[in-house]
Design a protein around this motif. Structure first.
Motif, PDB file in Angstrom:
ATOM      1  N   MET A   1     -49.623 -96.416 -43.448  1.00 13.38           N
ATOM      2  CA  MET A   1     -48.823 -95.904 -44.430  1.00 13.38           C
ATOM      3  C   MET A   1     -47.966 -94.839 -43.847  1.00 13.38           C
ATOM      4  O   MET A   1     -46.742 -94.979 -43.993  1.00 13.38           O
ATOM      5  CB  MET A   1     -49.493 -95.548 -45.766  1.00 13.38           C
ATOM      6  N   GLY A   2     -48.785 -93.923 -43.386  1.00 13.61           N
ATOM      7  CA  GLY A   2     -47.977 -92.649 -42.556  1.00 13.61           C
ATOM      8  C   GLY A   2     -46.815 -93.246 -41.557  1.00 13.61           C
ATOM      9  O   GLY A   2     -45.788 -92.755 -41.686  1.00 13.61           O
TER      10      GLY A   2
ATOM     11  N   PHE B   1     -36.028 -83.683 -38.454  1.00 12.21           N
ATOM     12  CA  PHE B   1     -36.812 -85.121 -38.760  1.00 12.21           C
ATOM     13  C   PHE B   1     -37.577 -85.458 -37.537  1.00 12.21           C
ATOM     14  O   PHE B   1     -38.635 -85.817 -37.692  1.00 12.21           O
ATOM     15  CB  PHE B   1     -35.810 -86.019 -39.274  1.00 12.21           C
ATOM     16  N   GLY B   2     -36.722 -85.092 -36.266  1.00 13.04           N
ATOM     17  CA  GLY B   2     -37.524 -85.481 -35.192  1.00 13.04           C
ATOM     18  C   GLY B   2     -38.968 -84.745 -34.713  1.00 13.04           C
ATOM     19  O   GLY B   2     -39.744 -85.261 -34.545  1.00 13.04           O
ATOM     20  N   ILE B   3     -38.652 -83.502 -35.146  1.00 14.32           N
ATOM     21  CA  ILE B   3     -40.207 -82.572 -35.190  1.00 14.32           C
ATOM     22  C   ILE B   3     -41.222 -83.110 -36.056  1.00 14.32           C
ATOM     23  O   ILE B   3     -42.386 -83.343 -35.609  1.00 14.32           O
ATOM     24  CB  ILE B   3     -39.856 -81.264 -35.346  1.00 14.32           C
ATOM     25  N   ALA B   4     -40.684 -83.475 -37.423  1.00 12.07           N
ATOM     26  CA  ALA B   4     -41.896 -83.820 -38.199  1.00 12.07           C
ATOM     27  C   ALA B   4     -42.223 -85.523 -37.604  1.00 12.07           C
ATOM     28  O   ALA B   4     -43.423 -85.716 -37.883  1.00 12.07           O
ATOM     29  CB  ALA B   4     -41.081 -84.279 -39.678  1.00 12.07           C
ATOM     30  N   MET B   5     -41.081 -86.213 -37.177  1.00  5.79           N
ATOM     31  CA  MET B   5     -41.917 -87.524 -37.092  1.00  5.79           C
ATOM     32  C   MET B   5     -42.612 -87.768 -35.842  1.00  5.79           C
ATOM     33  O   MET B   5     -43.307 -88.351 -35.599  1.00  5.79           O
ATOM     34  CB  MET B   5     -40.587 -88.327 -36.779  1.00  5.79           C
ATOM     35  N   GLY B   6     -42.334 -86.608 -34.820  1.00  8.00           N
ATOM     36  CA  GLY B   6     -43.306 -86.500 -33.687  1.00  8.00           C
ATOM     37  C   GLY B   6     -44.615 -86.499 -33.623  1.00  8.00           C
ATOM     38  O   GLY B   6     -45.476 -86.735 -32.900  1.00  8.00           O
ATOM     39  N   GLY B   7     -44.935 -85.686 -34.890  1.00  6.72           N
ATOM     40  CA  GLY B   7     -46.394 -85.732 -35.076  1.00  6.72           C
ATOM     41  C   GLY B   7     -47.107 -86.867 -35.606  1.00  6.72           C
ATOM     42  O   GLY B   7     -48.536 -86.857 -35.207  1.00  6.72           O
ATOM     43  N   ILE B   8     -46.670 -87.568 -36.372  1.00 10.77           N
ATOM     44  CA  ILE B   8     -47.346 -88.603 -37.270  1.00 10.77           C
ATOM     45  C   ILE B   8     -48.028 -89.728 -36.421  1.00 10.77           C
ATOM     46  O   ILE B   8     -49.139 -89.834 -36.629  1.00 10.77           O
ATOM     47  CB  ILE B   8     -46.464 -89.251 -38.139  1.00 10.77           C
ATOM     48  N   TRP B   9     -47.515 -90.202 -35.202  1.00 14.43           N
ATOM     49  CA  TRP B   9     -48.321 -91.282 -34.356  1.00 14.43           C
ATOM     50  C   TRP B   9     -49.575 -90.669 -33.822  1.00 14.43           C
ATOM     51  O   TRP B   9     -50.642 -91.313 -34.038  1.00 14.43           O
ATOM     52  CB  TRP B   9     -47.180 -91.691 -33.335  1.00 14.43           C
ATOM     53  N   GLY B  10     -49.497 -89.883 -33.343  1.00 16.98           N
ATOM     54  CA  GLY B  10     -50.843 -88.984 -32.489  1.00 16.98           C
ATOM     55  C   GLY B  10     -51.888 -88.647 -33.561  1.00 16.98           C
ATOM     56  O   GLY B  10     -52.948 -89.181 -33.201  1.00 16.98           O
ATOM     57  N   VAL B  11     -51.486 -88.004 -34.627  1.00 25.20           N
ATOM     58  CA  VAL B  11     -52.453 -87.536 -35.588  1.00 25.20           C
ATOM     59  C   VAL B  11     -52.913 -88.607 -36.246  1.00 25.20           C
ATOM     60  O   VAL B  11     -54.198 -88.944 -36.508  1.00 25.20           O
ATOM     61  CB  VAL B  11     -51.743 -86.754 -36.675  1.00 25.20           C
ATOM     62  N   GLY B  12     -52.153 -89.695 -36.744  1.00 25.89           N
ATOM     63  CA  GLY B  12     -52.843 -90.824 -37.623  1.00 25.89           C
ATOM     64  C   GLY B  12     -53.658 -91.959 -36.494  1.00 25.89           C
ATOM     65  O   GLY B  12     -54.763 -92.171 -36.898  1.00 25.89           O
ATOM     66  N   ALA B  13     -53.105 -91.889 -35.308  1.00 27.91           N
ATOM     67  CA  ALA B  13     -54.097 -92.624 -34.411  1.00 27.91           C
ATOM     68  C   ALA B  13     -55.333 -92.117 -34.200  1.00 27.91           C
ATOM     69  O   ALA B  13     -56.323 -92.801 -34.017  1.00 27.91           O
ATOM     70  CB  ALA B  13     -53.448 -92.868 -32.994  1.00 27.91           C
ATOM     71  N   ALA B  14     -55.383 -90.796 -33.986  1.00 27.18           N
ATOM     72  CA  ALA B  14     -56.763 -90.097 -33.917  1.00 27.18           C
ATOM     73  C   ALA B  14     -57.713 -90.289 -35.061  1.00 27.18           C
ATOM     74  O   ALA B  14     -58.939 -90.530 -34.809  1.00 27.18           O
ATOM     75  CB  ALA B  14     -56.397 -88.656 -33.560  1.00 27.18           C
ATOM     76  N   LEU B  15     -57.042 -89.976 -36.047  1.00 27.23           N
ATOM     77  CA  LEU B  15     -57.558 -90.232 -37.383  1.00 27.23           C
ATOM     78  C   LEU B  15     -58.362 -91.741 -37.481  1.00 27.23           C
ATOM     79  O   LEU B  15     -59.691 -91.747 -37.892  1.00 27.23           O
ATOM     80  CB  LEU B  15     -57.069 -90.051 -38.525  1.00 27.23           C
ATOM     81  N   ALA B  16     -57.651 -92.814 -37.221  1.00 33.25           N
ATOM     82  CA  ALA B  16     -57.871 -94.084 -37.364  1.00 33.25           C
ATOM     83  C   ALA B  16     -59.037 -94.377 -36.371  1.00 33.25           C
ATOM     84  O   ALA B  16     -59.881 -94.965 -36.750  1.00 33.25           O
ATOM     85  CB  ALA B  16     -56.753 -94.680 -37.351  1.00 33.25           C
TER      86      ALA B  16
ATOM     87  N   PHE C   1     -53.003 -85.267 -26.922  1.00 32.95           N
ATOM     88  CA  PHE C   1     -52.818 -86.078 -25.626  1.00 32.95           C
ATOM     89  C   PHE C   1     -51.845 -87.289 -25.657  1.00 32.95           C
ATOM     90  O   PHE C   1     -50.719 -87.208 -25.039  1.00 32.95           O
ATOM     91  CB  PHE C   1     -54.062 -86.140 -24.933  1.00 32.95           C
ATOM     92  N   PRO C   2     -52.197 -88.243 -26.528  1.00 31.20           N
ATOM     93  CA  PRO C   2     -51.506 -89.516 -26.748  1.00 31.20           C
ATOM     94  C   PRO C   2     -50.153 -89.294 -27.151  1.00 31.20           C
ATOM     95  O   PRO C   2     -49.110 -89.997 -27.008  1.00 31.20           O
ATOM     96  CB  PRO C   2     -52.351 -90.560 -27.153  1.00 31.20           C
ATOM     97  N   GLY C   3     -50.208 -88.554 -28.604  1.00 30.10           N
ATOM     98  CA  GLY C   3     -48.781 -88.454 -29.321  1.00 30.10           C
ATOM     99  C   GLY C   3     -47.864 -87.604 -28.303  1.00 30.10           C
ATOM    100  O   GLY C   3     -46.572 -88.092 -28.387  1.00 30.10           O
ATOM    101  N   LEU C   4     -48.396 -86.635 -27.677  1.00 31.47           N
ATOM    102  CA  LEU C   4     -47.299 -85.826 -26.987  1.00 31.47           C
ATOM    103  C   LEU C   4     -46.636 -86.547 -25.732  1.00 31.47           C
ATOM    104  O   LEU C   4     -45.509 -86.379 -25.273  1.00 31.47           O
ATOM    105  CB  LEU C   4     -48.000 -84.484 -26.280  1.00 31.47           C
ATOM    106  N   ALA C   5     -47.689 -87.260 -24.933  1.00 31.59           N
ATOM    107  CA  ALA C   5     -47.060 -88.327 -23.991  1.00 31.59           C
ATOM    108  C   ALA C   5     -46.302 -89.178 -24.553  1.00 31.59           C
ATOM    109  O   ALA C   5     -45.107 -89.594 -23.869  1.00 31.59           O
ATOM    110  CB  ALA C   5     -48.182 -88.925 -23.175  1.00 31.59           C
ATOM    111  N   TYR C   6     -46.381 -90.034 -25.580  1.00 31.49           N
ATOM    112  CA  TYR C   6     -45.721 -90.812 -26.441  1.00 31.49           C
ATOM    113  C   TYR C   6     -44.329 -90.242 -26.629  1.00 31.49           C
ATOM    114  O   TYR C   6     -42.882 -90.651 -26.106  1.00 31.49           O
ATOM    115  CB  TYR C   6     -46.395 -91.132 -27.695  1.00 31.49           C
TER     116      TYR C   6
END
Length: 419
Positions: free
Chosen positions: A33-34, A124-139, A357-362
Motif C-alpha cells: 500500500m505504501g 516530494f522526491g525526497i519523500a518518495m525516494g525512501g519508500i521503496w527501499g524501506v518497504g522492500a526491506a520490511l516485506a 543499499f537497494p533503495g539508494l541504488a534504485y
C-alpha cells in the motif's frame, strides 16, 4: 499461452498467500500500500502536465521539469529514510515516510506558481525516494524465502496499481475538480500510517540484528559500510539506471503523447491508462512467478527483449484500439521485468545495509535518468511528433537492460540473514 501463464501465476500467488502468517501478510500489505499510493501521487502529476502548463501559461517541457526534480531528489530520500530504517527500524520509518509524501502531495494542490510547484515536487522526491527501499526491506525480511519471486512481482506491481488509480482518478474526476483537486485526493495515503501502527510488526531480521548489537563491535558509518560493498553497489546502480529508463521512458511521456500529440480527451487518456496498467499488473505477476523457475536474470532479459517487437504498435498505432493493445503489451513486458526487481535487489543487498543499499541504488538510477522526460518532450516539440521518440527509447533501453542484466549474478533463493 498468455492466458495459461496468467492462470498459473494467480494459482501460485494464491497458494503462497495462504502459507503466510497474519504478521507476514500485514507486513507485505503495508509495503504494498505504501508503494502503490506513493506511485498514485507521482502519476497524478504525470496526467496533469498538460493542464498545469495551460494554467501557468508555459510549455509542457517546463512542467516536465517537476518530474525531473522528483527523480533528481529521490536518492537523497533513499539515503535519509534508509539510514533511519537501518538504525531505528523499518516500521516507524515507513510510517514517517508515508505521512511525509502525503503532506507534500496535499501542499501541491495550493501551489501559487510553477516555481512553488517545482520546489514542492523536489520535496516530494525526497519523500518518495525512501519508500521503496524501506518497504522492500520490511516485506522481504518478514516473508519466507520460498515464493520470494512471486511476492516480488506483487510488490513491484504496487507501482502499476498506483498508476492505474491515477489514470482512473484523472479520467473520472479531472473535469469536476481539476488538477488541484486531484492533488487533494492524493493526500489520502496518510491513512495507511494508522494501519502500519496498529497491524504491522517490526522486521524479525532487524530485531535480530538489534539484539546482536551488544555482542558485536560498533558498526561503521553508513557511507563506510556502502563503500565496503562498492563493486556490487556500482553494478546495481548501473542496473537500475537501465531499469528506470525502461519504465519512465515508456510511461511518463505516454499520457502527454495521448493528449497533446494525438488530441485525445482526458477520459480516453484515462481509459487507455487503465488498460495498459492492467497489462503492467499481469506482467509483474507472470514474470515474478517465472523468476522462481527460470531465475531472476532469465526472467528480466526475456521480458526486456520481448518489448522490442511490440514497440512499433506502441508508438505508431493509428487508432485507440491499436494503441491500447500496443500499450497493454508494452507495459506487460516493462513491468514484467520490473516484477523481478524487489526480490533481486533484496537478495543482492548485504545484510548490514539492506534498507539503504537497494533503495539508494534504485534512486541513484533514477537520478542518472532524471532528465529523460524533459529530453523526450523537447525532442517531440522540436520534431512535432512523439512516435519516433517512443520507438527509439524502447529499442535502445531494452537492449541495454538485457546486456547489463546478463553481466550480473544469479541470486534466486539466497538466505536473508541478519547483519
Amino acid at each position: 499461452m498468455l492466458r495459461r501463464m496468467s492462470l498459473g501465476s494467480f494459482s501460485a500467488i494464491g497458494a503462497s498467500f495462504r502459507s503466510l502468517t497474519r504478521s507476514q501478510r500485514h507486513a507485505f500489505l503495508a509495503s504494498f500500500m505504501g508503494w502503490s499510493l506513493d506511485s498514485l501521487d507521482f502519476f497524478l502529476l504525470i496526467f496533469c502536465i498538460k493542464p498545469i502548463a495551460a494554467e501557468f501559461h508555459v510549455e509542457v517541457s517546463s512542467v516536465a521539469e517537476a518530474v525531473f526534480l522528483t527523480l533528481f531528489f529521490r536518492p537523497l530520500g533513499a539515503l535519509i529514510f534508509g539510514a533511519m530504517a537501518d538504525k531505528w527500524g523499518r516500521k516507524p520509518t515507513l510510517m514517517i515516510n508515508i505521512i511525509a509524501y502525503s503532506a507534500v502531495e496535499l501542499s501541491c494542490a495550493f501551489a501559487p506558481s510553477l516555481t512553488a510547484l517545482l520546489l514542492l515536487r523536489a520535496l516530494f522526491g525526497i519523500a518518495m525516494g525512501g519508500i521503496w527501499g524501506v518497504g522492500a526491506a520490511l516485506a522481504f525480511e518478514s516473508l519466507p524465502k520460498e515464493g520470494r519471486g512471486i511476492f516480488s512481482g506483487l510488490l513491484q506491481e504496487g507501482y502499476a496499481v498506483g498508476y492505474l488509480l491515477a489514470a482512473a482518478a484523472y479520467g473520472a474526476l479531472f473535469q469536476w475538480i481539476g488538477w488541484r483537486g486531484l492533488f487533494v485526493v492524493g493526500a489520502a495515503p496518510a491513512l495507511v500510517a494508522f494501519f502500519v501502527e496498529r497491524k504491522v510488526d517490526e522486521s524479525p531480521v532487524w530485531l535480530e540484528a538489534k539484539a546482536q548489537k551488544a555482542t558485536k563491535r560498533a558498526r561503521p558509518p553508513v557511507m563506510a559500510s556502502l563503500l565496503s560493498y562498492l563493486p556490487m553497489f556500482l553494478f546495481v546502480i548501473l542496473l537500475m539506471t537501465a531499469f528506470t529508463s525502461f519504465s519512465h521512458g515508456t510511461q511518463d511521456i505516454y499520457p502527454t503523447f495521448l493528449q497533446k500529440g494525438l488530441g485525445y480527451s482526458a477520459g480516453l487518456a484515462g481509459l487507455l491508462g487503465i488498460i495498459y496498467n492492467v497489462g503492467s499488473l499481469l506482467g509483474g505477476f507472470v514474470f515474478g512467478t517465472l523468476s522462481e523457475k527460470w531465475g531472476r536474470k532469465r526472467a528480466i532479459i526475456t521480458a526486456a527483449l520481448l518489448a522490442i517487437p511490440i514497440a512499433p504498435l506502441f508508438a505508431y498505432g493509428h487508432t485507440p484500439l491499436a494503441l491500447g493493445i500496443g500499450a497493454f503489451l508494452m507495459q506487460f513486458m516493462v513491468q514484467g521485468a520490473w516484477g523481478v526487481v524487489p526480490a533481486y535487489l533484496t537478495e543482492l543487498s548485504p545484510a548490514p545495509v539492506r534498507a539503504i543499499f537497494p533503495g539508494l541504488a534504485y534512486q541513484l538510477g533514477n537520478l542518472l535518468t532524471s532528465r529523460n522526460l524533459v529530453i523526450q518532450t523537447k525532442l517531440a516539440e522540436r520534431w512535432h511528433t512523439y512516435s519516433p521518440v517512443l520507438l527509439g527509447t524502447v529499442v535502445i533501453v531494452a537492449l541495454v537492460l538485457a546486456a547489463v542484466t546478463a553481466c550480473g549474478k544469479e541470486s534466486r533463493g539466497v538466505e536473508l540473514a541478519a547483519g
